[in-house]
Design a protein around this motif. Structure first.
Motif, short mmCIF file in Angstrom:
data_model
loop_
_atom_site.label_atom_id
_atom_site.label_comp_id
_atom_site.label_asym_id
_atom_site.label_seq_id
_atom_site.Cartn_x
_atom_site.Cartn_y
_atom_site.Cartn_z
N GLU A 185 -40.68 8.94 25.28
CA GLU A 185 -39.81 8.55 26.38
C GLU A 185 -40.23 9.26 27.66
N HIS A 187 -38.49 11.14 30.71
CA HIS A 187 -37.22 11.81 31.01
C HIS A 187 -36.98 11.76 32.52
N ASN A 227 -33.22 8.66 29.34
CA ASN A 227 -34.65 8.52 29.05
C ASN A 227 -35.01 7.05 28.95
N ILE A 228 -36.26 6.75 29.29
CA ILE A 228 -36.78 5.39 29.21
C ILE A 228 -37.88 5.35 28.16
N ARG A 229 -37.74 4.45 27.21
CA ARG A 229 -38.74 4.31 26.16
C ARG A 229 -40.02 3.73 26.74
N ARG A 230 -41.16 4.41 26.50
CA ARG A 230 -42.45 3.93 26.98
C ARG A 230 -43.01 2.87 26.03
N TYR A 260 -43.87 1.55 36.83
CA TYR A 260 -42.43 1.29 36.84
C TYR A 260 -41.96 1.16 38.29
N SER A 310 -30.71 6.21 33.67
CA SER A 310 -32.13 5.94 33.86
C SER A 310 -32.45 4.44 33.83
N SER A 311 -31.77 3.68 32.96
CA SER A 311 -32.03 2.24 32.88
C SER A 311 -31.63 1.50 34.14
N LEU A 314 -35.04 2.82 36.62
CA LEU A 314 -36.43 2.50 36.28
C LEU A 314 -36.51 1.16 35.57
N HIS A 315 -37.55 0.41 35.92
CA HIS A 315 -37.80 -0.88 35.29
C HIS A 315 -39.31 -1.05 35.17
N LEU A 316 -39.80 -1.38 33.96
CA LEU A 316 -41.23 -1.56 33.74
C LEU A 316 -41.73 -2.77 34.52
#
Length: 900
Positions: A185, A187, A227-230, A260, A310-311, A314-316
């Protein structure tokens, strides 16, 4: 008479675009891309040409990239420098190292302010928080620490990472902080710049907040918001915000770069509201189905805090996949063009640089720098007979260089080259490959003209006949083959023909022909060297002694000596007459990869996996020089026909040329230098506290370390104080004699003081010390000498010379000897007079600087007023703008129109 030798020094480094260990950075304008050549770089955020580079020996050098000169050197770390970062104004530089220390440097004063200790492993990244005068650091010990620069203490330790933290960054607004680690993830933290001391009970200071993932303390600067899952499970190598703070790049230790998008506050708030609304709707549906017996009730969902996570931020955006491994990347600080969201530069593992344009969903390559060097290790280096051409080979290509100008003349795609040579006339080159083939390369046409299936195993070595008629090849298929050159009449191209074959019992690792073509030496896998007669191929000698196979060997020009270098780290010198071992030398700290005689001498060069190049005298068995510059294993070596230069190739993809200079040296001097280097490496920790005594929250120490330079600086200051004291006593004695005898002899000053007064001579000795070494030098100064030095400070301040240096010396001496000065009665008059003198001198300097700043501001205002007056006058006159110059009839028509 003592024998002298001529020194070899590094003259050129070529074939390297970017080293695998370094990073890349754009300059502040975005027009220049700075790539590290085997070193770390940090870009200065202001519009300046200064760049900081950290080296493997712990030193930091500030370079002017326009002038190409080194402005200053900062010495402080005991291990390799692994992290560098400037603050926004460019006045402070923070550096992290493998020695677990963080040092904050004053770039203007060229000195270290303090060191921060607390990490238990290598420091991987550092970043400044300008608003709160704080510094954030990350380490392989899985902790992120927040340091207060005013108190020089750790105010927060962030826990929660399960793996090593490799990179951190802060957006330009200093509102978000992001970390990249071995965790799957990313952070994300919110930065609270208004954090103040809270009234938390003492027993709750070290409690862990499971929701935030941090340790509760008096300050909470970083607050985890999720956290954002990679999309990739490999560890993050570099994570960076772009200049605007709208993009985040996450580069893993592989071939993937994830980009991101970062939402602003308004977008993040809208996403948060939609997320909470959906939760409420789901909770309502769940309560209706289960009759409020399962799931969260609507009241519980409503009572949740409306916080951005975080969601929401951040956005992929997209994932960029490269053909080769990515070592580092950076965003361009220049404004993006229309249809683009930014530009990104990447340093690849194959010694190449690429710049990509980023669109919303795709990325297209804009620039590529990949022409200069090999894409992998340089395994072969061979000079032509006249030393005008250099051939190097790697896993997929052969390059022909001009060794004097470092220009790449030809690049030819071949197999995996392990050995090679130039054919007579320098028009063709022969390459022995890992597949067992001998490839003939046409240098003029830059193409591979013929491939000969010569061996069934790798061709490890090729040795030419001195008359140019052919060569000998040795392979892993146990064969030693003799080849002759021939020209095919139909195509007029060079070809080779096998004439004889010598079958061995083991793999052949190296072959070597004597200059008179009488003997052939063959190194085998069973650690023996066998010598045969070339004409009859009869066995002559067998040399035993190496514990591991000999990987390189050479016969002297007179045919008297044979030198072998082995994987057992030793070099052995053999006599060719009887095969006796003259001497066995422990040469390198790792395997010896190649050895070669200087033509017409008994001087030998050797290279090894310990990154060193060594120069030996085979007659006296003495080590003459150790040349250190490579950052990885040195695979190959080539000596010019006159011995005026040598060329080495390394695993770090660099090719280095070492030139013989006219500077003589003596063995005793070199031994003393090596002893000084060993002594320098064994000095104490430079005033740092022991690691076992470091408190959990971190501590501050002295910036800098003891070196031979600091010891020399202390000696020069003490010597200057003694000479000045004796000269002052002579002056006082002469004045007394002059009172009693007016016709006495004239005073003769000491010549060693260079015509200066005693106090001026001491000031010269102090000012000659490098600013980064001054603190360490004063730490080693004895207390009595420190008292003598403080006696000169008042006079220097009253004269107004070097006020900043004098104030720094005074402050450092007071900090170092505070207790002794407070308890020494004799020092009180000096301290009392120094207090008022320092205050007056600093105030005078402050007034001068303020006056100059005011004058410059006045001139600036006057220039602005003049410009405004000119604009007003131009408007009143109504003068038309000059018409552009047009030729022919258009010019006449335009002039009539202007008149009308």
């Amino acid at each position: 008479m003592v024998k002298s030798y001529l020194r070899y020094e590094e003259a050129a480094t070529f074939g390297l675009v970017v080293s695998p260990e370094s990073n890349v950075e754009f300059d502040s304008s975005g027009k220049l891309l700075i790539a590290g050549a085997l070193e770390q770089l940090a870009r200065m955020p202001t519009s300046t040409s200064l760049v900081a580079a950290g080296y493997a020996d712990g030193n930091i050098r500030i370079w002017d990239i326009i002038k190409g000169t080194c402005e200053t050197t900062l010495v402080g770390h005991k291990g390799a420098t692994t992290a560098l970062r400037y603050n926004k104004s460019g006045s402070l530089l923070a550096s992290g190292s493998k020695d677990t220390d963080i040092i904050v440097w004053d770039v203007v004063g060229e000195a270290g302010l303090f060191s921060l200790r607390g990490h238990r492993d290598q420091v991987t990244d550092v970043v400044f928080l300008t608003k709160g005068k704080r510094l954030i650091s990350s380490s392989k010990d899985t902790f992120v620490r927040v340091w207060d620069l005013d108190t020089q203490s750790c105010i927060q330790t962030v826990v929660g990472h399960r793996g090593e933290i490799w990179s951190i960054d802060v957006n330009v607004a200093e509102s978000y902080f992001v970390t990249g680690s071995a965790d799957p993830e990313i952070h994300l933290y919110r930065i609270d710049n208004e954090a103040e001391e809270e009234s938390i009970p003492q027993d709750e200071d070290k409690e862990k907040d499971s929701n935030l993932g941090t340790t509760k303390g008096k300050w909470q600067v970083l607050k985890n918001i999720g956290n954002i899952r990679r999309g990739n499970n490999e560890r993050v190598a570099t994570i960076r915000f772009d200049a605007s703070g709208t993009l985040i790049g996450s580069q893993v230790a592989g071939k993937v770069l994830e980009v991101y998008s970062v939402a602003d506050y308004a977008d993040a708030t809208r996403r948060m509201k939609r997320r909470i609304k959906r939760k409420k709707e789901k909770a309502a549906k769940a309560s209706d189905r289960s009759g409020n017996s399962e799931g969260k009730s609507q009241e519980e969902v409503t009572s949740e805090k409306d916080e951005i996570i975080s969601s929401d931020v951040l956005h992929l955006l997209q994932t960029i996949r490269m053909k080769h491994k990515i070592r580092s990347f950076c965003f361009s600080p220049s404004q993006a063009k229309k249809g683009m969201i930014g530009a990104i530069a990447m340093a690849l593992h194959n010694n190449a640089l690429e710049v990509y344009e980023l669109q919303e969903s795709t990325a297209s390559r804009l620039h590529s720098v990949e022409f200069a060097g090999h894409r992998s290790d340089v395994r072969v280096a061979r000079l032509s007979q006249d030393s005008t051409l250099l051939m190097t080979a790697s896993h997929n290509a052969v390059k022909i260089w001009n060794p004097q100008t470092s220009a790449c003349l030809r690049t030819v795609e071949t197999g995996y080259g392990l050995s090679g040579l130039f054919a007579p006339g320098n028009r063709h080159a022969i390459v022995g490959t890992k597949a067992g083939t001998l490839e003939i390369v046409d240098i003029g046409a830059a193409e591979r003209c013929k491939v000969v299936e010569a061996h069934l195993g790798a061709v490890w070595s090729i040795s030419p006949f001195t008359d140019g008629s052919g060569f000998v090849s040795g392979s892993a298929d146990h064969d030693v083959k003799f080849w002759e050159y021939e020209v095919v009449q139909a195509t007029k191209q060079l070809s080779i023909r096998n004439t004889r074959t010598l079958r061995m019992a083991e793999d052949v690792l190296a072959v070597c022909l004597s200059a008179d073509a009488k003997y052939l030496a063959v190194s085998l896998l069973d650690s023996t060297i066998k010598i045969f007669f070339v004409d009859t191929l009869k066995f002559f000698l067998s040399l035993y002694g190496h514990k591991l196979p000999a990987l390189g060997m050479d016969i002297s020009s007179d045919g008297a000596l044979l030198v072998t270098g082995s994987a057992d780290k030793n070099i052995k010198i053999w006599g060719m007459d009887f095969g006796d071992c003259h001497k066995s030398l422990f040469a390198h700290a790792d395997s010896v990869m190649a050895v070669q005689f200087v033509p017409n001498t008994h001087y030998v060069f050797s290279v090894g996996k310990d990154r060193g190049v060594k120069y030996w005298d085979a007659d006296t068995f003495e080590l003459l020089l150790t040349l250190e510059a490579h950052h990885a294993e040195v695979w190959c070596l080539a000596v010019s026909s006159h011995g005026d230069f040598i060329v080495t190739g390394s695993h770090d993809r660099s090719i280095r040329r070492w030139d013989r200079t006219s500077e003589p040296f003596f063995l005793e001097e070199e031994r003393e230098k090596r002893l000084e280097t060993m002594f320098d490496a064994g000095l104490d920790d430079g005033g740092h506290i022991p690691k076992e005594d470091i408190p959990e929250e971190g501590a501050a120490g002295v910036a800098g370390r003891k070196t031979q330079d600091t010891i020399s600086a202390v000696d020069s200051i003490i010597e200057a104080l003694e000479m000045a004291e004796s000269e002052t006593e002579r002056l006082v004695a002469h004045k007394k004699e002059k009172k009693s005898d007016t016709k006495g002899a004239q005073f003769k000053p000491n010549v060693l003081l260079l015509g200066m007064a005693p106090d001026a001579f001491v000031l010269k000795a102090v000012s000659s010390v490098r600013p980064s070494d001054l603190e360490q030098a004063l730490l080693m100064l004895p207390f009595m000498d420190a008292l003598k030095l403080m006696g000169y400070l008042k006079g220097w301040i009253s004269e107004g010379t070097q006020v900043e240096l004098v104030c720094r010396v005074a402050v450092l001496l007071l900090q170092i000897h505070h207790q002794q000065l407070a308890s020494t009665v004799a020092a009180r008059p000096t301290l009392t007079s120094l207090h008022s003198a320092l205050k007056e001198g600093v105030q005078l300097l402050k007034d001068t600087i303020g006056f100059n700043i005011a004058a410059m501001g006045h001139l600036q205002d006057a220039a602005v007023k003049v410009l405004e007056i000119r604009k007003k006058l131009a408007k009143r006159k109504g003068a038309p703008e000059p018409a552009p110059k047009v030729r022919g009839r258009k010019k006449k028509k335009q002039s009539k129109a202007v008149e009308a």
